[in-house]
Design a protein around this motif. Structure first.
Motif, short mmCIF file in Angstrom:
data_model
loop_
_atom_site.label_atom_id
_atom_site.label_comp_id
_atom_site.label_asym_id
_atom_site.label_seq_id
_atom_site.Cartn_x
_atom_site.Cartn_y
_atom_site.Cartn_z
N TRP A 17 0.84 -1.20 0.00
CA TRP A 17 0.00 0.00 0.00
C TRP A 17 0.88 1.25 0.00
O TRP A 17 2.08 1.19 0.27
N GLY A 18 0.27 2.39 -0.30
CA GLY A 18 0.97 3.67 -0.21
C GLY A 18 1.26 4.30 -1.55
O GLY A 18 1.36 3.62 -2.57
N ASP B 55 12.96 -2.94 8.08
CA ASP B 55 12.77 -1.52 7.76
C ASP B 55 11.37 -1.03 8.08
O ASP B 55 11.17 0.16 8.36
N TRP B 56 10.39 -1.95 8.09
CA TRP B 56 9.02 -1.54 8.37
C TRP B 56 8.83 -1.07 9.80
O TRP B 56 7.83 -0.41 10.12
N THR B 57 9.78 -1.39 10.69
CA THR B 57 9.69 -0.93 12.08
C THR B 57 10.25 0.48 12.24
O THR B 57 10.16 1.06 13.32
N THR C 135 20.33 1.67 11.38
CA THR C 135 19.99 0.34 11.90
C THR C 135 19.53 -0.58 10.78
O THR C 135 19.89 -1.77 10.75
N ILE C 136 18.76 -0.05 9.85
CA ILE C 136 18.31 -0.86 8.71
C ILE C 136 19.51 -1.35 7.92
O ILE C 136 19.61 -2.53 7.57
N ALA C 137 20.46 -0.45 7.64
CA ALA C 137 21.66 -0.82 6.90
C ALA C 137 22.48 -1.85 7.67
O ALA C 137 23.01 -2.81 7.09
N SER D 152 4.61 2.59 4.84
CA SER D 152 4.89 2.33 6.25
C SER D 152 6.40 2.27 6.52
O SER D 152 6.85 2.51 7.64
N ALA D 153 7.18 1.94 5.48
CA ALA D 153 8.64 1.89 5.62
C ALA D 153 9.20 3.25 5.21
O ALA D 153 9.54 3.48 4.05
#
Length: 250
Positions: free
Chosen positions: A64-65, A181-183, A189-191, A210-211
């Motif tokens: 979505w988005g 990444d969705w958090t 941190t994602i990397a 959301s990401a």
């Protein structure tokens, strides 16, 4: 005498529990470190790939988005990345035909994320088939008729999903590295979550709204993969000639 028997019995139970837990841990470590392409499967049945044998696969889920997909596409094109795989829900694809067309023209691989964002592990096989079939119709209207890869919308699946996918001609694709990444934990941190990626990994990222931090994390992720000498390939390219072993899904 009875007192000591009770104590010895407790000690024996604790020892058995420790041994069992150690065996389970060792088993999963063994599975994770096999040199073969790991898959989930039913016994002697359909498979769901989550690793390959060489290179890495960069995958993006979009359910979505309206805002995050385009910047990610632009960044990948600027970096000369044309082998990412996008798993799209049929409902999202219907609402964003221009973005889907841009993905195809840019050479990205399209996989299916079902139609609606529903948990396949909570559906009967007939309902899963219905959702996949509805997505087939949606992609067919966009003139995308050669999709062979399916990812469970929420990532949760069981034998019913594997059987439904096989019946309709799809290979279920999971992942071995989760960027989380969705958090939205921060681009760094994602990397860092993706830095664990090695040869054969399928990396999970998102391009849904959301990401919010994925596009900021991407340059660092791409630099790290490049520094490791890891070539980015499509999921289809990764699994095309690979040998696979499986563990049973119950």
């Amino acid at each position: 005498m009875n007192f000591f028997l009770v104590m010895n019995g407790k000690a024996l139970k604790q020892m058995i529990l420790i041994v069992v837990l150690a065996f389970i841990t060792a088993f999963f470590l063994y599975i994770e470190n096999r040199a073969y392409s790991p898959v989930f499967s039913t016994q002697d049945g359909p498979k769901a790939v989550y690793r390959g044998e060489k290179d890495v696969a960069l995958t993006f889920n979009i359910g979505w988005g309206d805002e995050k997909a385009a910047p990610i596409l632009d960044l990948l094109e600027k970096r000369g990345i044309k082998s990412a795989t996008f798993f799209l829900s049929g409902a999202w694809a219907e609402r964003h035909p221009d973005l889907v067309s841009k993905m195809v023209k840019s050479g990205f691989e399209i996989g299916m994320l079902g139609y609606a964002y529903v948990d396949y592990s909570e559906l009967e096989e007939s309902e899963i088939r219905k959702d996949i079939s509805k997505a087939q119709v949606a992609f067919g209207k966009l003139n995308i008729k050669d999709i062979k890869l399916l990812r469970a919308p929420t990532g949760h699946f069981d034998q019913r999903t594997l059987k439904a996918a096989e019946h309709l001609g799809y290979t279920v694709v999971h992942w071995s590295v989760d960027s989380k990444d969705w958090t939205n934990p921060g681009a760094e941190t994602i990397a860092t979550n993706v830095k664990a990626a090695k040869k054969g990994d399928i990396i999970l990222l998102h391009a849904s709204d959301s990401a919010k931090q994925t596009v900021k994390a991407l340059p660092s992720i791409l630099n790290d993969l490049d520094n490791k000498g890891l070539k980015i390939v499509t999921v289809s390219g990764m699994i095309a000639n690979g040998n696979a072993r499986s563990i049973e899904i119950k």
